[in-house]
Design an enzyme around this catalytic site. Structure first.
Site, PDB file in Angstrom:
ATOM      1  CD  GLN A  71      -1.926  -1.881   2.452  1.00  0.00           C
ATOM      2  OE1 GLN A  71      -0.925  -2.511   2.758  1.00  0.00           O
ATOM      3  NE2 GLN A  71      -3.000  -1.868   3.193  1.00  0.00           N
ATOM      4  CD  GLU A  72       0.022   6.798  -2.491  1.00  0.00           C
ATOM      5  OE1 GLU A  72      -1.211   6.584  -2.533  1.00  0.00           O
ATOM      6  OE2 GLU A  72       0.573   7.803  -2.963  1.00  0.00           O
TER       7      GLU A  72
END
Ligand code: G3D
Length: 178
Positions: A71-72
């Site tokens: 995830q970012e």
């Protein structure tokens, strides 16, 4: 004597351990692939928060594989896993065409990191079972893999759900251990 033998045995084994990191954007299939390597089954996955680690035996080789959350918010922490990495496996959702430019940027900045200077690269173009998946050759072009001259690399199409292409991936790792 027993102590010396125990130490020798540890050294012998530690010499055969190969560190692999599995990276890629969230939802690419990293966790599915890791557990296929471990169990040959499809398992229910949850988004990786932090990392999963598993030891995989292949022939007389042992790979220690780190599945790092994609995830970012987690991507900035990837570099804390780079030290002593022998192989980087980057997993790509071949049907997620919109995010390929992000993958390309992530890959480029990883390969510039000094801790990965000696690491070999295996790109897994996953989800080839989906009708909208791009073939591995197109992904290779979009990522500019042909321009990589300073390390061993390979791209392999696969479907983690069907278990296709993953034996070839392990075989490539085993053929390229240092
Ligand atoms: P990640 O660890 O990279 O975040 P996961 O990805 O392994 O959690 O997989 C994300 C979703 O993609 C999962 O679906 C998983 O079943 C699916 N997936 C993984 N590999 C493949 C594949 O080869 N083909 C297809 N069609 N799907 C795949 P859910 O529905 O559980 O989110």
């Amino acid at each position: 004597m027993g102590l010396i033998l125990a130490k020798y045995w540890r050294l012998l084994w530690s010499g055969k351990e190969h560190k692999v990191i599995l990276v890629g954007l969230d939802n690419a299939g990293k966790t599915t692939i890791l557990y296929h390597f471990v169990t040959k089954d499809v398992v229910d996955t949850k988004p990786t928060i932090g990392s999963n680690v598993e030891e995989i035996s292949y022939g007389n080789l042992r790979f220690v594989m780190w599945d790092i959350g994609g995830q970012e918010s987690l991507r900035n922490s990837w570099s804390s896993y780079y030290n002593h990495t022998e192989f980087v496996i980057i997993v790509i959702d071949s049907a997620d065409i919109a995010r390929l430019p992000i993958v390309r940027d992530q890959l480029q900045s990883m390969l510039e990191h000094e801790d990965l200077a000696k690491a070999s690269l295996l790109v897994l173009a996953n989800k080839q079972d989906l009708p909208t998946a791009l073939p591995a050759s197109t992904i290779s072009n979009q990522l500019g893999l042909i321009g990589i001259k300073n390390r061993k690399w390979q791209i392999q199409g696969c479907s983690a759900i069907k278990g296709e292409g993953l034996d070839e991936a392990l075989q490539w790792l085993s053929n390229n251990v240092s």
